[in-house]
Enzyme design. Structure first.
Site, PDB file in Angstrom:
ATOM      1  N   ARG A  44       0.815  -1.218   0.000  1.00 27.69           N
ATOM      2  CA  ARG A  44       0.000   0.000   0.000  1.00 27.69           C
ATOM      3  C   ARG A  44       0.848   1.268   0.000  1.00 27.69           C
ATOM      4  NH1 ARG A  44      -4.015   2.360   4.728  1.00 27.69           N
ATOM      5  NH2 ARG A  44      -5.598   3.295   3.376  1.00 27.69           N
ATOM      6  N   CYS A  93      -7.632   7.440   0.077  1.00 32.78           N
ATOM      7  CA  CYS A  93      -7.352   6.007  -0.014  1.00 32.78           C
ATOM      8  C   CYS A  93      -8.175   5.348   1.078  1.00 32.78           C
ATOM      9  CB  CYS A  93      -5.857   5.752   0.187  1.00 32.78           C
ATOM     10  SG  CYS A  93      -5.356   4.032  -0.084  1.00 32.78           S
ATOM     11  N   SER A  94      -9.165   4.573   0.682  1.00 31.51           N
ATOM     12  CA  SER A  94     -10.178   4.102   1.618  1.00 31.51           C
ATOM     13  C   SER A  94      -9.630   3.058   2.583  1.00 31.51           C
ATOM     14  CB  SER A  94     -11.364   3.522   0.852  1.00 31.51           C
ATOM     15  OG  SER A  94     -11.978   4.497   0.045  1.00 31.51           O
ATOM     16  N   GLU A  95     -10.419   2.802   3.624  1.00 33.95           N
ATOM     17  CA  GLU A  95     -10.101   1.811   4.650  1.00 33.95           C
ATOM     18  C   GLU A  95      -9.815   0.457   4.005  1.00 33.95           C
ATOM     19  OE1 GLU A  95     -12.608  -0.402   8.231  1.00 33.95           O
ATOM     20  OE2 GLU A  95     -13.470   1.245   7.089  1.00 33.95           O
ATOM     21  N   PRO A  96      -8.622  -0.108   4.192  1.00 32.78           N
ATOM     22  CA  PRO A  96      -8.280  -1.355   3.488  1.00 32.78           C
ATOM     23  C   PRO A  96      -9.238  -2.508   3.762  1.00 32.78           C
ATOM     24  CG  PRO A  96      -6.292  -0.329   4.334  1.00 32.78           C
ATOM     25  CD  PRO A  96      -7.454   0.456   4.892  1.00 32.78           C
TER      26      PRO A  96
END
Length: 411
Positions: A44, A93-96
Site C-alpha cells: 500500500r 485512499c479508503s479503509e483497506p
C-alpha cells in the site's frame, strides 16, 4: 516481499485485520488467495503520496520518508490525500478492510475486464488487475490529472502490466467496450445511461449511491437483461464524484434560508418532539440518518437542509446544529422540518402528519438503515425490474427502483 522486519510486521498486522473484517451490516467476505497475493505484491505505501489520516484532519501531512508514514499507511483506516502545500484533495485512499471486502464482493476472476471509476493513485486498480491476470485487464478512470499521473507512474513502477489509468469523467470516460466488473470508489447521485450497456451480461457492478442528505449505500448489482438489480447492500461513506454524475450541496442539501418552498410558509403550532429515544442531540443523529435513508427512497417530498450560514463540518452521522431534514409539499403549502429533536410544521399540517406516519412505519419495520433496501436501475420510463412492490425515483436518464428487503434477504 519485503525484507524490512518492521514493514513486514506492519503488513502482517494489516492483513490480519483485512481477513477478519466485519462490515457494519451483512456477512463478512474474507479475501481470496489472489487478493492476498496482490496485497503482498503491491504494498500500500508504494501507492501513497502525501496524506493525512482521516481521523486527524488538522494533523500534519505525512510524506514518504517521514517517521510516521509507514505506520499510518498500514493502519486499517482511510487516508486523505493532500497537495504539496498541505491542502486536502477531494480524494482518499479508503479503509483497506472495507476495500478488500468490496473487492471480494466484486468477484474478479482471471480473464475479466475490470473498470474502476475513481482510481486515485492506483492501489485498488493494481489489486484488481492481479485478480484478473493473466488474460484479463483493468482500466482505471480518475478525474484529477495529478492523481491519474501518480496512478500511471505507480502502476509502471510496480510492474502492473495489465492495468492502465486514464484521466476522465466517470463512466463516460470508459469508452464503448463492455466490462465484466465495474467498481466506483466515489459516490454518485446519478449515473449515465451507458452504465446499462458498459456492463456485460451477468456482470457485476459495485456502486456507491448518494441519496439526498447524508445517507449513502453501496450496492452490489448484477446485469439482468437491460437492467441492474442489486444482490446485496452495504453502508458506506465515500467522497462524492466531482464530475457530471456528482451533485453539489445545493442539490443534496440546500441551505434552509435559501429554500423558498419552506421559508415563505408560516410556522404552524408548537414543535413536536422527535428525539429517537435519545436525550442528547448528538446521539439522535445516527437514528435520524437511518430514518432519512428510508424517507429519501420512499417519499419524493423528502428534503435535507444545511441549517446555518456556514458549511457543515465533516461528520459521519451529521451535526444537529447544522443538518436538518423533513418533507415539503409545495403544491399544498405544507412543510415539516426536523432539527435537534423537534419537528416544526409550516403551513398546512399535512407534511408533519406524513412525517410521523413514515416514522410509525419505519419503527414497525425495525428502524432499518439503508442497508435493508434493494435497488434496481432501468432506463427512464421502463417497468420495474422486480415483481414485488418497489418505488420509482427518477435520477437523470435512469430510474432507480427501491424496495425494502425481507429480513431473511438482508445478508
Amino acid at each position: 516481499m519485503t525484507t524490512d522486519p518492521h514493514l513486514e510486521a506492519l503488513q502482517d498486522r494489516l492483513l490480519r485485520r483485512i481477513e477478519a473484517y466485519m462490515p457494519v451490516r451483512g456477512r463478512p467476505a474474507p479475501p481470496r488467495p489472489a487478493l492476498i497475493e496482490a496485497f503482498r505484491r503491491y504494498p500500500r505505501h508504494l501507492f501513497l503520496p502525501r496524506y493525512r489520516p482521516a481521523d486527524q484532519p488538522d494533523g500534519p501531512a505525512l510524506a514518504p520518508g517521514d517517521a510516521a508514514f509507514l505506520d499510518h499507511a498500514y493502519d486499517d483506516g482511510p487516508l486523505c490525500y493532500v497537495d504539496d502545500h498541505g491542502a486536502s484533495l477531494p480524494a482518499s485512499c479508503s479503509e483497506p478492510g472495507f476495500i478488500f471486502h468490496l473487492a471480494e464482493l466484486l468477484d474478479v476472476r482471471p480473464g475479466h475486464r475490470v473498470l474502476e471509476v475513481g482510481c486515485g493513485t492506483g492501489w485498488l486498480l493494481a489489486l484488481l488487475a492481479h485478480a484478473a491476470a493473466p488474460d484479463g485487464e483493468a482500466l482505471g478512470v480518475e478525474i484529477d490529472p495529478g492523481l491519474q499521473a501518480l496512478a500511471a507512474r505507480n502502476l509502471a513502477t510496480a510492474g502492473v502490466a495489465n492495468a492502465i489509468a486514464v484521466t476522465g469523467d466517470g463512466l463516460a470516460a470508459a469508452g464503448r467496450k463492455t466490462f465484466d466488473r465495474i467498481i466506483m470508489t466515489a459516490s454518485a447521485w446519478q449515473l449515465p445511461a451507458t452504465v446499462l450497456t458498459l456492463l456485460a451480461d451477468d456482470g457485476i457492478a459495485v456502486l456507491p449511491i448518494q441519496n439526498k442528505g447524508l445517507s449513502q449505500e453501496i450496492h452490489v448489482l448484477r446485469k439482468d437483461g437491460s437492467t441492474l438489480v442489486s444482490r446485496l447492500t452495504r453502508l458506506c461513506r465515500f467522497v462524492p464524484l466531482t464530475g457530471r454524475d456528482g451533485a453539489d450541496a445545493d442539490v443534496l442539501m440546500p441551505r434552509l434560508d435559501a429554500d423558498p418552498d419552506i421559508t415563505r410558509l408560516p410556522m404552524t403550532g408548537l414543535p413536536d418532539v422527535l428525539d429517537f429515544g435519545q436525550a442528547e442531540p448528538e446521539r439522535m443523529m445516527p437514528p435520524a440518518l437511518a430514518f432519512t435513508g428510508w424517507l429519501s427512497k420512499l417519499d419524493p417530498r423528502f428534503r435535507a437542509w444545511r441549517l446555518g450560514a456556514g458549511d457543515a463540518r465533516p461528520s459521519l452521522f451529521g451535526d444537529p446544529q447544522v443538518h436538518g431534514f423533513g418533507l415539503v409539499d409545495a403544491a399544498a403549502g405544507s412543510a415539516a422540518l426536523w432539527r435537534a429533536g423537534y419537528v416544526t410544521a409550516y403551513g398546512d399540517a399535512g407534511a408533519r402528519d406524513a412525517l410521523f406516519a413514515h416514522l410509525a412505519r419505519w419503527t414497525a419495520h425495525g428502524s432499518p438503515t439503508g442497508y435493508a433496501f434493494g435497488l434496481g436501475i432501468t432506463s427512464a420510463g421502463a417497468a420495474s425490474p422486480v415483481s414485488h412492490p418497489s418505488h420509482r425515483e427518477r435520477r437523470g436518464p435512469l430510474d432507480f427502483w427501491w424496495w425494502l428487503r425481507p429480513p431473511a434477504e438482508r445478508f
